[in-house]
Design an enzyme around this catalytic site. Structure first.
Site, mmCIF file in Angstrom:
data_model
loop_
_atom_site.group_PDB
_atom_site.id
_atom_site.type_symbol
_atom_site.label_atom_id
_atom_site.label_comp_id
_atom_site.label_asym_id
_atom_site.label_seq_id
_atom_site.Cartn_x
_atom_site.Cartn_y
_atom_site.Cartn_z
ATOM 1 N N GLU A 237 0.825 -1.213 0.000
ATOM 2 C CA GLU A 237 0.000 0.000 0.000
ATOM 3 C C GLU A 237 0.856 1.257 0.000
ATOM 4 O O GLU A 237 0.508 2.252 -0.631
ATOM 5 C CB GLU A 237 -0.933 -0.004 1.206
ATOM 6 C CG GLU A 237 -1.833 1.221 1.290
ATOM 7 C CD GLU A 237 -2.803 1.170 2.459
ATOM 8 O OE1 GLU A 237 -3.607 2.102 2.588
ATOM 9 O OE2 GLU A 237 -2.750 0.200 3.241
ATOM 10 N N HIS A 271 -5.053 -3.226 -2.282
ATOM 11 C CA HIS A 271 -4.256 -2.042 -2.613
ATOM 12 C C HIS A 271 -3.228 -2.364 -3.705
ATOM 13 O O HIS A 271 -3.380 -1.900 -4.822
ATOM 14 C CB HIS A 271 -3.579 -1.416 -1.383
ATOM 15 C CG HIS A 271 -4.530 -1.002 -0.319
ATOM 16 N ND1 HIS A 271 -5.572 -0.131 -0.563
ATOM 17 C CD2 HIS A 271 -4.606 -1.344 0.992
ATOM 18 C CE1 HIS A 271 -6.255 0.044 0.554
ATOM 19 N NE2 HIS A 271 -5.693 -0.684 1.507
ATOM 20 N N ASP A 322 -13.051 0.463 1.974
ATOM 21 C CA ASP A 322 -11.959 0.460 2.947
ATOM 22 C C ASP A 322 -12.269 1.292 4.185
ATOM 23 O O ASP A 322 -12.968 0.849 5.081
ATOM 24 C CB ASP A 322 -10.681 0.918 2.247
ATOM 25 C CG ASP A 322 -9.412 0.666 3.058
ATOM 26 O OD1 ASP A 322 -9.528 0.206 4.208
ATOM 27 O OD2 ASP A 322 -8.317 0.928 2.552
#
Length: 456
Positions: A237, A271, A322
């Site tokens: 990420e 991600h 998320d």
């Protein structure tokens, strides 16, 4: 034929594309049983102009809905994911099971109103604030599932393996004590939740990340997990994570994962923001889902997924909200494309030969990827799939009198009005005329909860 278990659509988005004069049938279990095409409407039959499958939200941390909008104040130094995380931990340490259910119910009701009909809950708040398990070990996860049931949301519960604070098995910090689990803990939680599995609820697992679970643990968990269950993981990420992985292991996170795990179609790599071309091709070749969360990735300054290259490699992808700075499936899809336009300074990026309508391509690909990540029979209007669908507002100027092949373009790329009118999940009407059927009670519970949490 029961009128309560059919809906007639002038236009419905089927797996092969738009069809006209469609009657959807579903059974008492909430599964579609028959799709009739090119049939006349029956007298007094419930009808709609445009019907499309509901979207799967493939990555959710429900409790973070409580802090949406509260971290948008610049600090004295540079702000990043890591500074945002500090406030998130404060909320994570404080929230009770009752508050967890109230926040999750509010979130899921909002997600339903804006086009999601399933969610994959990446759930790591297992323990009480003092760090011990509740008397009922799966108390917090069961509360989240109860919130989904209360709202009618389809659910894939993913208990999170969270053992370390960083690479090289660094011990957890004290403010991570509610997350602490080992492989046996997760397998016990999966067993505790077994009785809650149904056509509406699946249970998989989620190693939090390669920072929080080592490769041996992940291998043990994958080996012990019942066959076919979904496995999700945060990966690559932030560049800090990539650099830490290289320093600790000599490999980038996705590279390390692919080299040590049996990554396949059960996996969802969430991600995957910072990839090499080899990693892009590696994920695609394994058939894993790339879980892209554009509104959160934008909010946290993560970066851009390598979408065009992934599409070219035949990769499977879907969307998730998320941290829930947005609860809209439309906004997530829109920014999946807009982010690429800004990055590449091009237009109409997400398309392939023979599929040049960008909104249609993205919506249908995200339906497919989301269903795969959920491990449930959702994401398409076909017999033996869940009767999860959206009725669009044909009275809104953006949709009035449109040809069906223009509908998704208008839905995704024209304005911010919510064009979802009614929402069915498992054949159950959950949203009618843009209001959740239990909206007042859910909102009242959420307000009381937030009065308590905002005093932290």
């Amino acid at each position: 034929m029961s009128s309560r278990q059919t809906l007639y659509a002038q236009h419905a988005l089927l797996p092969e594309g738009w069809a006209t004069q469609v009657r959807l049938h579903w059974n008492d279990s909430g599964d579609l049983s028959l799709i009739e095409k090119n049939v006349p409407a029956a007298p007094h039959e419930k009808q709609a102009s445009y019907v499309i499958p509901g979207m799967t939200n493939l990555h959710s941390h429900a409790f973070q809905r409580a802090m949406a909008g509260m971290t948008e104040i610049a600090g004295e130094g540079p702000d990043s994911f890591w500074t945002w995380r500090d406030l998130m931990y404060r909320f994570a340490l404080a929230i009770t099971p009752e508050q967890m259910q109230a926040v999750a119910a509010q979130l899921y009701a909002e997600c339903l109103r804006y086009g999601y009909t399933s969610v994959c809950e990446f759930h790591y708040l297992h323990r009480a604030p003092d760090g011990h398990f509740y008397q009922q070990r799966a108390e917090m996860a069961a509360r989240v599932i109860a919130a989904a049931e209360q709202c009618g949301m389809g659910m894939t519960m993913l208990p999170v393996l969270y053992s370390f604070s960083d690479f090289k098995d660094q011990p957890l910090r004290d403010d991570q004590r509610r997350f602490r689990t080992d492989v046996d803990d997760i397998l016990n939680l999966v067993g505790d939740l077994e009785s809650l599995r149904s056509a509406q609820v699946e249970v998989g697992v989620a190693p939090h990340s390669l920072r929080a679970a080592n490769t041996q643990q992940i291998q043990e968990l994958e080996h012990a997990l019942p066959s076919g269950r979904p496995i999700h993981i945060h990966i690559a990420e932030q560049m800090r994570e990539v650099e830490a992985s290289l320093a600790a292991t000599g490999q980038r996170p996705v590279e390390l994962l692919l080299n040590t795990q049996k990554v396949d179609a059960r996996w969802c790599l969430v991600h995957a923001t910072h990839l090499t071309s080899a990693e892009v091709r590696g994920i695609a070749a394994r058939g894993a889902v790339a879980g892209i969360c554009t509104t959160t990735e934008g909010n946290l300054g993560d970066g851009f997924f390598e979408l065009p290259e992934f599409i070219e490699a035949g990769g499977v992808f879907g969307i998730g909200s998320d941290s829930h700075v947005s609860q809209s499936a439309v906004e997530e899809v829109r920014w999946l494309e807009y982010g690429q336009r800004l990055r590449l300074q091009k237009r109409n990026v997400a398309s392939v030969a023979g599929r040049r309508r960008v909104a249609d391509f993205l919506w249908q690909e995200c339906l497919k990827g989301g269903a795969q990540a959920a491990g449930r029979r959702v994401g398409q209007l076909s017999p033996n799939y869940r009767a999860d669908f959206l009725v669009l507002d044909d009275q809104h100027p953006n949709l009035a009198d449109l040809a069906p092949d223009q509908v998704l373009s208008s839905l995704v790329f024209s304005g911010n009005d919510n064009l979802v009118r009614d929402v069915y999940v498992g054949g159950r009407l959950c949203v009618e005329n843009q209001r959740h059927v239990h909206q007042d009670q859910i909102q009242n519970d959420f307000r009381r909860c937030m009065q308590q949490l905002r005093s932290l």
